[in-house]
Design a protein around this motif. Structure first.
Motif, PDB file in Angstrom:
ATOM      1  N   PRO A  34      25.902  16.786   6.958  1.00  0.00           N
ATOM      2  CA  PRO A  34      26.452  18.018   6.227  1.00  0.00           C
ATOM      3  C   PRO A  34      27.875  18.062   5.827  1.00  0.00           C
ATOM      4  CG  PRO A  34      26.509  18.530   9.000  1.00  0.00           C
ATOM      5  CD  PRO A  34      26.229  17.182   9.023  1.00  0.00           C
ATOM      6  N   THR A  35      27.984  17.824   4.799  1.00  0.00           N
ATOM      7  CA  THR A  35      29.349  17.093   4.082  1.00  0.00           C
ATOM      8  C   THR A  35      29.958  18.375   4.160  1.00  0.00           C
ATOM      9  OG1 THR A  35      28.268  17.116   1.918  1.00  0.00           O
ATOM     10  CG2 THR A  35      28.602  14.865   3.149  1.00  0.00           C
ATOM     11  N   ASN A  36      29.556  19.961   4.003  1.00  0.00           N
ATOM     12  CA  ASN A  36      30.649  20.966   3.915  1.00  0.00           C
ATOM     13  C   ASN A  36      30.333  22.290   4.579  1.00  0.00           C
ATOM     14  OD1 ASN A  36      32.760  22.328   2.770  1.00  0.00           O
ATOM     15  ND2 ASN A  36      32.311  21.968   1.231  1.00  0.00           N
ATOM     16  N   THR A  37      29.294  21.814   5.559  1.00  0.00           N
ATOM     17  CA  THR A  37      29.025  23.029   5.837  1.00  0.00           C
ATOM     18  C   THR A  37      29.859  23.816   6.443  1.00  0.00           C
ATOM     19  OG1 THR A  37      28.682  21.866   7.807  1.00  0.00           O
ATOM     20  CG2 THR A  37      26.283  22.527   6.730  1.00  0.00           C
TER      21      THR A  37
ATOM     22  N   GLY B  26      31.702  25.493   4.703  1.00  0.00           N
ATOM     23  CA  GLY B  26      32.343  26.105   3.833  1.00  0.00           C
ATOM     24  C   GLY B  26      31.713  26.958   4.461  1.00  0.00           C
ATOM     25  N   SER B  27      31.025  27.417   5.078  1.00  0.00           N
ATOM     26  CA  SER B  27      30.530  29.352   5.747  1.00  0.00           C
ATOM     27  C   SER B  27      31.304  29.757   6.715  1.00  0.00           C
ATOM     28  CB  SER B  27      29.558  29.391   5.688  1.00  0.00           C
ATOM     29  OG  SER B  27      28.588  28.139   6.671  1.00  0.00           O
TER      30      SER B  27
END
Lengths: 514, 352
Positions: free
Chosen positions: B344-347, B349-350
């Motif tokens: 997950p490269t950019n989880t 974000g949350s």
């Protein structure tokens, strides 16, 4: 400003400035947003509530054009639109102030305000025009004393916040998204910020406001939308009248703890005190932190981002030097500010930022695993590569790291397996105290369960574990005992089964309220 | 019985280690191909002289000093730094070891003097970078100026001829037809390779260049180690100074001019990343040899050095571009193979 004008609950007549409906955003392995609805009217402060990981940041990044939604529609002033890039969002009048200020410290205030849309003619910048416009914006924000020529890096946190806001206004924003704008501000600065927000909304600008502090939401908010696990669980509540308990329950949702308890049910016989922290303090970060961890015990540190949790862990580990207090392992006091001393005593840290603080991405799993134990795997300075490979392979096997190839480059592993590689490093070293900082960040749901199981197994073998997580259910579910931190103070030190998610949320969020 | 059961993981590890080293060699094979190509060109243009023992000896003797400097440079660059002062340290060491006073103590003292001066300058660089927190580029730029200045002052800008025959006799001799300088070059490369690839010191060097923060949080003394790496570079400069003095039978403040550029070029075309954490000494060796052969081709064919410099620049850019394309291809391929749960490269974000 007459708040009662806006505070009316769901009256139908007003057409929303922005409506986001059924927004879905997928990341590999995760549904970050799973059908979020958000409706914002002109001239209101719309608060967005939700726990860490609920999807707030993903939602505002979608609104800022930084993420593209996989499903759902965005309606802006009655027209369905797409926001393919941050520039597109800015052109529509949607400006975002991120939590970490995205200013360039070495440039002047005016240069930052007009970054990306510089005042220019024939490719030549017009600094005088930019200065004048910036001065006007700052005056509108009530801070004419900030010079447009000042270097942004020299301004206080509040000053930088103002520059960020001036930048939003320079784009002629109709909607400003503010992600925890008060996190770095002192209370009089907060008052000023709120005055500015009130003036902006009075002039018709809408503000989407994200904060963990309920009392702020009560002061300036008009309506509240609560999101949880990527879904809107309640929309357009009255920001001033809704009871705190209702909001907290909505954020906490169903009791998730059971999922963890099952794993941890087989209670571990606790041994002697292994880690003893006495009166640990660091100026401006945390004060007088005292606790001890027994062999086999898991102690959780709960609190918001910025409450000082990671700082406590890094200070125990010696990566930061304590201003006061002591850390001892098995009765022996560690040398303050010395990682080597901590490592030698058997303390291991899996830091918050896995990639930048823990891993050598372009080296093999084996080389990453033995990094802290190079002296044990060498004779007269020469690496003993056979033993090294053998031990790391068996540790990877024990942690079920996949693929079980000790020579694979760490970069190519998934988040969960990278985290296992970090844990393996300390296992190979024979660590007895393991400090885990956000161990499941960036790890997908399936791999999380595995990490939980692993943490319990480690504790069962007599390792003392200190766990930091922003996800309260995770801390309550995994830990035997929980310390709650708020702005550097320890508010509570209690057995995990005596606390509910709501209790902890209350403690970390209220406090400054009453 | 149990021992037999224990074995399989080890064996599979061995197999993939082999695969890894083979894959690693692919880039070097390309580089070696360039070297062979240059030799073929040399052979075609000067068939009667190019591959003679005489020419090979001359070539390698010329390459020796820059080769040794490049070994130190490889260490520094893998550790994430840069050393611009190598040429000046060579000059200072060569001058200091050939002053009348030093020569009066005999050849052993001359050699020790060169080594100590080099090591000292390197350690000063290292201390400034590590403990003074001065950026490597600036630190070594300053050393580059100061060391050259001190060399000029010591020598009065005069060439100091070596009158100590014991020194020249030893270092200008040959063993089994191989010049002593070439043997020294080979030894330095061998020792450098072992230190870099087979010792904890080498592993830590890679670790610091790859991720200094991760190294620090693993209990490695990053500051001390970084200082020592610059010390190694300085020591290599001392050895190179001995070689230069032996070859020219003199010490002068103009020695080692532009060595920093040649060494960095050799290291870079050898596949070592300027950002640190990755690289190989074998690549550096091939890099040095490529420039040496190129030089020989041009002198043997009586071509101007200006054309040679143009060719040199083209080779540097070509080699690096080639590595970029192979690196990109490698990066794209492997993760798609057997990864069960994708990254997950950019989880976060949350979560921020």
């Amino acid at each position: 400003m007459d708040l009662s004008l806006h505070a009316a609950s769901a009256d139908e007549g007003v057409e929303p400035l922005l409506a986001m409906r059924g927004i879905v955003k997928l990341f590999p392995g995760v549904r970050a947003l799973d059908g979020v609805d958000l409706e914002v009217r002109a001239g209101e402060v719309h608060c967005l509530l939700g726990q860490n990981g609920a999807g707030k940041s993903t939602l505002i990044k979608t609104l800022a054009g930084a993420h593209q939604p996989d499903a759902g529609e965005i309606v802006w002033r009655g027209e369905a639109i797409t926001l393919p890039s941050p520039v597109a969002a800015l052109k529509r009048g949607i400006a975002t102030m991120y939590q970490e200020l995205d200013l360039i410290p070495s440039l002047s205030v005016a240069e930052n305000v007009f970054l990306g849309h510089e005042r220019a003619r024939f490719g030549f910048t017009r600094p005088a025009a930019a200065r004048a416009e910036t001065a006007a914006l700052l005056e509108r924000l009530g801070h004419a004393e900030i010079s447009p020529d000042e270097e942004v890096g020299r301004l206080s946190a509040a000053g930088q916040q103002l520059v960020s806001m001036a930048r939003a206004l320079a784009h002629d924003a109709r909607l400003i998204v503010a992600d925890e704008p008060t996190a770095a501000l002192a209370s009089d600065e907060v008052d000023n910020l709120f005055r500015i927000i009130a003036e902006l909304t009075a002039s018709g600008v809408a503000v989407v406001y994200i904060s963990h502090r309920l009392e702020e939401i009560r002061r300036i908010g008009h309506r509240v939308t609560v999101i949880k696990d990527g879904r809107t669980v309640a929309a357009n509540l009255d920001a001033r009248e809704s009871p705190t308990s209702d909001l907290v329950d909505l954020m906490a949702g169903r009791k998730v703890q059971t999922a963890f308890r099952e794993v941890g049910e087989a209670t571990v016989e606790l041994g002697d005190v292994l880690l003893d922290v006495r009166g640990l303090s660091r100026d401006g970060e945390f004060r007088d932190v005292t606790f001890s961890v027994r062999a086999g015990e898991i102690v959780g540190l709960a609190g918001l981002v910025g409450a000082g949790r990671s700082e406590v862990l890094e200070t125990i580990f010696g990566a930061r030097k304590a201003d006061a207090g002591t850390v001892s392992v098995d009765g022996r006091t560690l040398r303050p500010g010395s990682v080597a001393s901590a490592v030698k005593a058997g303390v291991g840290l899996a830091p918050e930022e896995r990639k930048s603080q823990a891993l050598l991405l372009d080296m093999s799993v084996t080389h990453n695993v033995t990094l802290a134990s190079l002296d044990e795997y060498s004779r007269l300075g020469f690496s003993q590569r056979g033993r090294e490979t053998r031990d790391s392979a068996s540790t990877l096997d024990r942690l079920d790291l996949r693929p079980a190839d000790p020579w694979r480059l760490v970069r190519t592993l998934s988040g969960g397996n990278q985290q296992k590689a970090v844990v393996a490093r300390w296992l190979v070293h024979g660590c007895r105290v393991l400090l885990l900082d956000e161990p499941t960040r960036g790890v997908d749901v399936g791999a999380r369960a595995e990490l939980y199981r692993l943490i319990h197994e480690l504790a069962a073998t007599g390792v003392a574990i200190v766990l930091v997580s922003s996800e309260i259910p995770e801390v309550l579910g995994l830990a035997d005992r929980v310390l709650v931190l708020r702005e550097g103070d320890v508010l509570a030190d209690r057995p995990a089964n005596e606390l509910t998610e709501g209790d902890v949320l209350d403690m970390v969020m209220e406090g400054s309220a009453a | 019985m149990t021992k037999a059961l224990d074995r399989p993981p080890v064996r599979s590890a061995g197999v993939s280690a082999l695969r890894r080293s083979v894959r690693f060699d692919v880039r070097l094979v390309g580089l070696a191909g360039v070297l062979v190509l240059l030799c073929v060109i040399g052979l075609i243009t000067r068939p009667e002289t190019f591959l003679t023992q005489d020419n090979l000896s001359t070539m390698l003797r010329l390459a020796a000093a820059i080769g040794v400097v490049s070994v130190g440079m490889t260490f520094v660059i893998i550790a994430g730094g840069i050393d611009l002062s190598v040429g000046s340290i060579v000059a200072l060491s060569s001058v200091w070891m050939t002053t009348l006073a030093t020569q009066s103590y005999g050849p052993v003292v001359m050699v020790l003097c060169a080594l100590l001066v080099g090591l000292g300058c390197g350690l000063i660089n290292g201390a400034l970078v590590s403990y003074g927190k001065v950026v490597p580029f600036i630190t070594t730029l300053a050393m580059m100026a100061s060391a050259r200045g001190l060399a000029e002052r010591l020598s009065g800008r005069q060439t100091q001829v070596v009158t100590e025959t014991g020194f020249t006799d030893f270092f200008r001799a040959s063993v089994l037809g191989i010049p002593v300088l070439v043997i020294m070059l080979a030894l330095v490369f061998a020792v450098g390779w072992i230190v870099l690839n087979r010792t904890t010191f080498g592993r830590r060097t890679y670790a610091i260049g790859g991720n200094a923060e991760a190294a620090r949080l693993s209990g490695i003394n990053v500051k001390l180690h970084t200082a020592l790496v610059y010390g190694i570079s300085g020591l290599c400069c001392g050895i190179a100074a001995i070689m230069v003095v032996a070859r020219t039978t003199s010490g002068a403040s103009t020695n080692g001019l532009f060595y920093e550029l040649d060494a960095i070029a050799a290291v870079v075309i050898g596949g070592t990343l300027l950002s640190g954490g990755r690289g190989s000494l074998i690549g550096t060796l091939i890099g040095v040899l490529i420039f040496t052969v190129l030089n020989s081709i041009f002198t043997q064919n009586n071509l101007d050095t200006d054309i040679q410099n143009i060719a040199k620049g083209a080779i540097i850019v070509g080699a690096v571009l080639l590595q970029h394309t192979t690196a990109r291809r490698r990066k794209r391929k492997p993760p798609a193979r057997t990864d069960p749960d994708p990254q997950p490269t950019n989880t976060n974000g949350s979560q921020s």
